[in-house]
Scaffold this motif. Structure first.
Motif, PDB file in Angstrom:
ATOM      1  N   GLU A 252      73.753  31.216  14.216  1.00 49.36           N
ATOM      2  CA  GLU A 252      74.148  30.370  13.079  1.00 49.36           C
ATOM      3  C   GLU A 252      73.792  31.025  11.755  1.00 49.36           C
ATOM      4  OE1 GLU A 252      73.610  26.119  12.979  1.00 49.36           O
ATOM      5  OE2 GLU A 252      73.057  26.119  15.105  1.00 49.36           O
ATOM      6  N   ASN A 253      72.600  31.621  11.698  1.00 42.81           N
ATOM      7  CA  ASN A 253      72.167  32.261  10.459  1.00 42.81           C
ATOM      8  C   ASN A 253      73.025  33.478  10.123  1.00 42.81           C
ATOM      9  OD1 ASN A 253      70.100  30.387  10.114  1.00 42.81           O
ATOM     10  ND2 ASN A 253      68.610  31.622  11.229  1.00 42.81           N
ATOM     11  N   ILE A 254      73.463  34.205  11.128  1.00 38.69           N
ATOM     12  CA  ILE A 254      74.373  35.343  10.911  1.00 38.69           C
ATOM     13  C   ILE A 254      75.667  34.856  10.279  1.00 38.69           C
ATOM     14  CG2 ILE A 254      75.802  37.062  12.104  1.00 38.69           C
ATOM     15  CD1 ILE A 254      73.452  37.287  14.148  1.00 38.69           C
ATOM     16  N   ALA A 255      76.215  33.776  10.842  1.00 39.27           N
ATOM     17  CA  ALA A 255      77.473  33.238  10.321  1.00 39.27           C
ATOM     18  C   ALA A 255      77.296  32.692   8.902  1.00 39.27           C
ATOM     19  CB  ALA A 255      77.991  32.138  11.248  1.00 39.27           C
ATOM     20  N   ASN A 256      76.195  31.957   8.671  1.00 43.96           N
ATOM     21  CA  ASN A 256      75.974  31.348   7.359  1.00 43.96           C
ATOM     22  C   ASN A 256      75.743  32.385   6.267  1.00 43.96           C
ATOM     23  OD1 ASN A 256      76.254  28.775   8.415  1.00 43.96           O
ATOM     24  ND2 ASN A 256      74.071  28.491   8.735  1.00 43.96           N
ATOM     25  N   ASN A 257      75.221  33.547   6.651  1.00 41.85           N
ATOM     26  CA  ASN A 257      74.994  34.620   5.678  1.00 41.85           C
ATOM     27  C   ASN A 257      76.145  35.628   5.639  1.00 41.85           C
ATOM     28  OD1 ASN A 257      72.084  34.409   4.452  1.00 41.85           O
ATOM     29  ND2 ASN A 257      71.864  33.860   6.611  1.00 41.85           N
ATOM     30  N   GLN A 258      77.194  35.323   6.407  1.00 41.72           N
ATOM     31  CA  GLN A 258      78.414  36.143   6.413  1.00 41.72           C
ATOM     32  C   GLN A 258      78.117  37.610   6.754  1.00 41.72           C
ATOM     33  OE1 GLN A 258      79.927  35.186   2.442  1.00 41.72           O
ATOM     34  NE2 GLN A 258      81.203  33.556   3.316  1.00 41.72           N
ATOM     35  N   ILE A 259      77.299  37.791   7.787  1.00 41.62           N
ATOM     36  CA  ILE A 259      76.975  39.128   8.267  1.00 41.62           C
ATOM     37  C   ILE A 259      77.975  39.498   9.357  1.00 41.62           C
ATOM     38  CG2 ILE A 259      75.197  40.595   9.279  1.00 41.62           C
ATOM     39  CD1 ILE A 259      74.493  39.480   6.509  1.00 41.62           C
ATOM     40  N   THR A 260      78.600  40.651   9.260  1.00 48.48           N
ATOM     41  CA  THR A 260      79.672  41.013  10.198  1.00 48.48           C
ATOM     42  C   THR A 260      79.341  42.214  11.080  1.00 48.48           C
ATOM     43  OG1 THR A 260      80.711  42.401   8.496  1.00 48.48           O
ATOM     44  CG2 THR A 260      81.443  40.095   8.647  1.00 48.48           C
ATOM     45  N   ASN A 261      78.191  42.846  10.862  1.00 54.10           N
ATOM     46  CA  ASN A 261      77.875  44.059  11.629  1.00 54.10           C
ATOM     47  C   ASN A 261      76.690  43.855  12.570  1.00 54.10           C
ATOM     48  OD1 ASN A 261      75.916  43.866   9.615  1.00 54.10           O
ATOM     49  ND2 ASN A 261      75.685  46.086   9.412  1.00 54.10           N
ATOM     50  N   LEU A 262      76.406  42.598  12.921  1.00 52.06           N
ATOM     51  CA  LEU A 262      75.205  42.268  13.680  1.00 52.06           C
ATOM     52  C   LEU A 262      75.550  41.415  14.898  1.00 52.06           C
ATOM     53  CD1 LEU A 262      72.166  41.722  14.193  1.00 52.06           C
ATOM     54  CD2 LEU A 262      72.216  40.125  12.253  1.00 52.06           C
ATOM     55  N   ASP A 263      75.074  41.856  16.075  1.00 52.57           N
ATOM     56  CA  ASP A 263      75.216  41.097  17.315  1.00 52.57           C
ATOM     57  C   ASP A 263      73.833  40.784  17.868  1.00 52.57           C
ATOM     58  OD1 ASP A 263      78.095  40.882  17.874  1.00 52.57           O
ATOM     59  OD2 ASP A 263      78.030  43.070  17.958  1.00 52.57           O
TER      60      ASP A 263
END
Length: 368
Positions: A252-263
């Motif tokens: 959720e935090n990845i999506a909310n911070n609009q990070i696209t290079n992280l899995d």
């Protein structure tokens, strides 16, 4: 009654004493002076749990002195807690003492707050929570303006939400975090911010050679606290975490911070070691092509037990190791093997818990 206060005048000397002990302990491996990151002297704890002590029909907050687990002492002020926590504590206690439903068989109260001004209060009971309790708790929730969570054996009552929202300003950018009750979060918000800034600085451009094409592997990533701000330093990032709650929060935090290079994948460090060594496949890695990564740096922030032998051997293959530790004793044990292949280039002390013996460290190790 007791006031849980600290002598702030002693703090600078206490921090220097910690630095001297740390310097001596690590002298076998480095001559570097530790970079010091002091805590605010008061109001630094964002989360705390209190025993609720009942006497004469009145409930009070209580804590135990170190080594005296059968002698709680009642407190009416907690100066190491955040200012918001100190504002909420008397209001919650007054409501509990004005309501038999809220007070009866209440044995613990937890406060989770944030630097950005959010809070969650968890009331824990030795009884089943029914609709009458929920109505009383909702009234308190409305009075406080912050959510109440109820817990008892095999029961969790969420009236509004079971998390807080944090915002951290790091190097001119604001990062958002969902922090779920019961999962790990850094207790000292300002030290958390210092730790992230130091880690970003230690990573440089991500690979140390100036071309910025390295990838990052992080083990024990939690909710993405470090991972997300570090992601912009690297081409791609792969992070692992064993807790389902933390993995869900991280995503959720990845999506909310609009990070696209992280899995983020749900694997233990031991499992990831098996995966990268191709000992056995994991369905949780079905959509991840490990061979597509050019890992230049590995970040580890393990529990107090440190790195197990196989994980320690695995991370030693990486050009750069960023090792954050909440237990210098186990980090020193790991350094016995890691310094055979790497040298220490950065050394930091993060004073997560001032006025205690506890010390947290950060190391950047670079391949010899």
């Amino acid at each position: 009654m007791a006031l849980y206060r600290v002598n702030t005048d002693d703090y600078p000397q206490q921090l220097q004493n910690k630095a001297e002990r740390l310097r001596e302990a690590y002298s076998k491996f480095t001559d570097l002076e530790p970079e010091l990151f002091p805590s605010p002297p008061i109001h630094y704890r964002l989360r705390a749990e209190f025993k609720v002590w009942h006497e004469g029909g009145v409930a009070n907050y209580a804590m135990y002195r170190q080594g005296e687990h059968k002698k709680p002492f009642i407190i009416d002020e907690f100066t190491v807690g955040s200012e918001l926590m100190n504002q909420l504590m008397p209001k919650v206690l007054a409501a509990v003492n004005n309501s038999e439903l809220l007070r009866k068989r209440l044995f613990s109260a937890e406060f989770l707050t944030t630097l950005s001004g959010d809070a969650l209060i968890t009331l824990i009971y030795h009884k089943k929570l029914d609709e009458s309790w929920e109505q009383e708790a909702k009234t308190l929730q409305e009075q406080l303006g912050f959510p109440i969570l109820g817990r008892s054996r095999k029961q969790k009552v969420v009236l509004e939400r079971d998390f807080v929202n944090e915002k951290l300003d790091i190097d001119g950018k604001t990062y958002q975090y969902k922090q779920v009750e019961g999962s790990f979060t850094q207790p000292n918000g300002e030290i958390c911010r210092s730790m992230i800034q130091w880690a970003r600085s230690a990573c440089g451009d991500g690979d140390g050679d100036g071309d910025g094409d390295g990838d990052l592997l992080e083990l024990y990533c939690g909710n993405g606290n470090l991972t997300i701000p570090l992601s912009e330093k690297f081409r791609k990032v792969l992070a692992t975490e064993i807790s389902k709650v933390s993995v869900n929060s991280a995503q959720e935090n990845i999506a909310n911070n609009q990070i696209t290079n992280l899995d983020v994948v749900r694997l233990s460090s031991e499992e990831f070691t098996q995966a990268i060594d191709k000992v056995r496949p994991f369905r949780r890695l079905a959509d991840i092509d490990l061979d597509s990564y050019n890992f230049s740096t590995v970040l580890v922030d393990p529990p107090r037990a440190g790195l197990d032998e196989d994980t320690c051997a695995m991370v030693a293959r990486f050009p750069r190791i960023l090792y954050i530790s909440c237990n210098p004793e186990t980090q020193l044990e790991n350094l016995e093997s890691l310094t055979k292949t790497h040298r220490i280039e950065r050394f930091a002390l993060f004073d997560q818990f001032p006025y205690t013996e506890h010390t947290e460290t950060g190391l950047l190790l670079v391949k010899k």
